[in-house]
Design an enzyme around this catalytic site. Structure first.
Site, PDB file in Angstrom:
ATOM      1  N   GLY A   1      46.494  46.444  36.523  1.00  0.00           N
ATOM      2  CA  GLY A   1      45.520  47.132  37.374  1.00  0.00           C
ATOM      3  C   GLY A   1      45.477  46.528  38.766  1.00  0.00           C
ATOM      4  O   GLY A   1      45.477  47.240  39.777  1.00  0.00           O
ATOM      5  N   TYR A   2      45.440  45.202  38.796  1.00  0.00           N
ATOM      6  CA  TYR A   2      45.353  44.486  40.091  1.00  0.00           C
ATOM      7  C   TYR A   2      46.606  44.737  40.929  1.00  0.00           C
ATOM      8  O   TYR A   2      46.513  45.065  42.120  1.00  0.00           O
ATOM      9  CB  TYR A   2      45.172  43.000  39.795  1.00  0.00           C
ATOM     10  CG  TYR A   2      45.029  42.108  41.008  1.00  0.00           C
ATOM     11  CD1 TYR A   2      43.970  42.254  41.908  1.00  0.00           C
ATOM     12  CD2 TYR A   2      45.936  41.068  41.235  1.00  0.00           C
ATOM     13  CE1 TYR A   2      43.827  41.405  43.002  1.00  0.00           C
ATOM     14  CE2 TYR A   2      45.799  40.221  42.321  1.00  0.00           C
ATOM     15  CZ  TYR A   2      44.738  40.394  43.206  1.00  0.00           C
ATOM     16  OH  TYR A   2      44.615  39.544  44.288  1.00  0.00           O
ATOM     17  N   ALA A   3      47.781  44.602  40.321  1.00  0.00           N
ATOM     18  CA  ALA A   3      49.025  44.813  41.064  1.00  0.00           C
ATOM     19  C   ALA A   3      49.127  46.270  41.525  1.00  0.00           C
ATOM     20  O   ALA A   3      49.624  46.541  42.630  1.00  0.00           O
ATOM     21  CB  ALA A   3      50.235  44.442  40.205  1.00  0.00           C
TER      22      ALA A   3
END
Ligand SMILES: NC(=O)c1ccc[n+]([C@@H]2O[C@H](COP(=O)([O-])OP(=O)(O)OC[C@H]3O[C@@H](n4cnc5c(N)ncnc54)[C@H](OP(=O)(O)O)[C@@H]3O)[C@@H](O)[C@H]2O)c1
Length: 245
Positions: free
Chosen positions: A153-155
């Protein structure tokens, strides 16, 4: 009465971590600083005090980077206080980690709101207002290349930041404003340490050939370069991570 500063920098997420260190570093280069924060006023005031105690100029302004009205008011406040905006460092960010199969979609939406919508809204105002000779500096992550499990999700959110950065650099043709992103590796701030045990932290620290975690100082130096002498660097993502990839 304060004198009109030569150059003015807005730093979103300037109250803590990398943003706070960048506030001090750019102030040392002579920038008047606008410290943006979302929740913690005391931390923002501490960031302002660190700049003013060292002889610099700084104010703090609360604004959720994803709220276009609040971000417009943030830029208004910078122009009212110091006469214009030369550099925008968009360091505000959030990180939620979980395997994709288990990711809480409300947490995903909150993270994307800050990291993607926030970057878009801040870049929109920056594109309209940053003066010639200036710079817009966003924050990605080295995880866009490292691809560790649980960083999906972060990437994804930071992949969007990289696309926004590269396209805005091209849209700014003729304005003499550079647009870049810094993509740190693991850096010693609350965002990195939260939820990690000693063993996990040691494993991250051992990965880069330089064999330690990054520090906010390491990253602030890269931002200071892009904000000043590195103006010829444009439309790039600078991976500042001790060589981990
Ligand atoms: N540390 C790392 O290992 C690392 C690695 C790669 C990339 N990065 C990126 O580097 C940037 C800085 O990270 P950091 O480690 O310094 O984080 P941090 O220590 O957690 O600080 C985050 C800052 O962002 C502000 N913020 C959060 N949500 C906001 C919002 N919606 N609107 C305005 N401000 C908001 C916080 O203010 P409040 O406290 O007031 O909410 C705080 O000043 C982030 O974009 C992060 O994704 C960090």
């Amino acid at each position: 009465m304060s004198t009109t500063p030569a150059r003015v920098a807005i730093i979103t997420g300037g109250s803590r971590g990398i943003g706070r260190q960048t506030a001090g570093r750019l102030a040392a280069d002579g920038f008047a600083i606008v410290v943006n924060y979302a929740h913690n006023e005391a931390e923002a005031q501490a960031a302002v005090d660190a700049v003013t105690d060292a002889g610099g100029q700084a104010i703090s302004v609360r604004a959720d980077v994803a709220d276009e009205t609040e971000v417009a008011a943030l830029f208004d406040a910078a122009e009212e206080a110091y006469g214009g905006v030369d550099v925008v460092v968009n360091a505000a960010g959030q990180m939620s980690l979980s395997p994709i199969a288990d990711f809480d979609l409300d947490a995903f939406d909150r993270m994307l709101r800050t990291n993607v919508r926030g970057t878009f809204v801040v870049n929109q105002q920056a594109a309209r207002r940053v003066r010639g000779g200036g710079a817009i500096i966003n924050f990605s992550t080295s995880q866009v290349g490292l691809l560790f499990p649980s960083y999906g999700g972060y990437a994804a959110s930071k992949g969007a930041v990289e696309a926004i950065t590269r396209i805005l650099a091209r849209e700014m043709r003729g304005r003499d404003v550079s647009v870049n992103a810094v993509a740190p590796g693991p850096t010693a701030t609350a965002l990195f340490f939260n939820g990690k045990d000693e063993e996990t932290i040691a494993r991250f620290a051992a990965q880069p050939p330089l064999e330690r975690l990054g520090t906010p100082e390491d990253i602030a130096e890269v931002v200071a370069f892009l904000a000043g002498p590195g103006h010829w660097v444009n439309g790039q993502v600078v991976r500042a991570n001790g060589g981990v990839i």
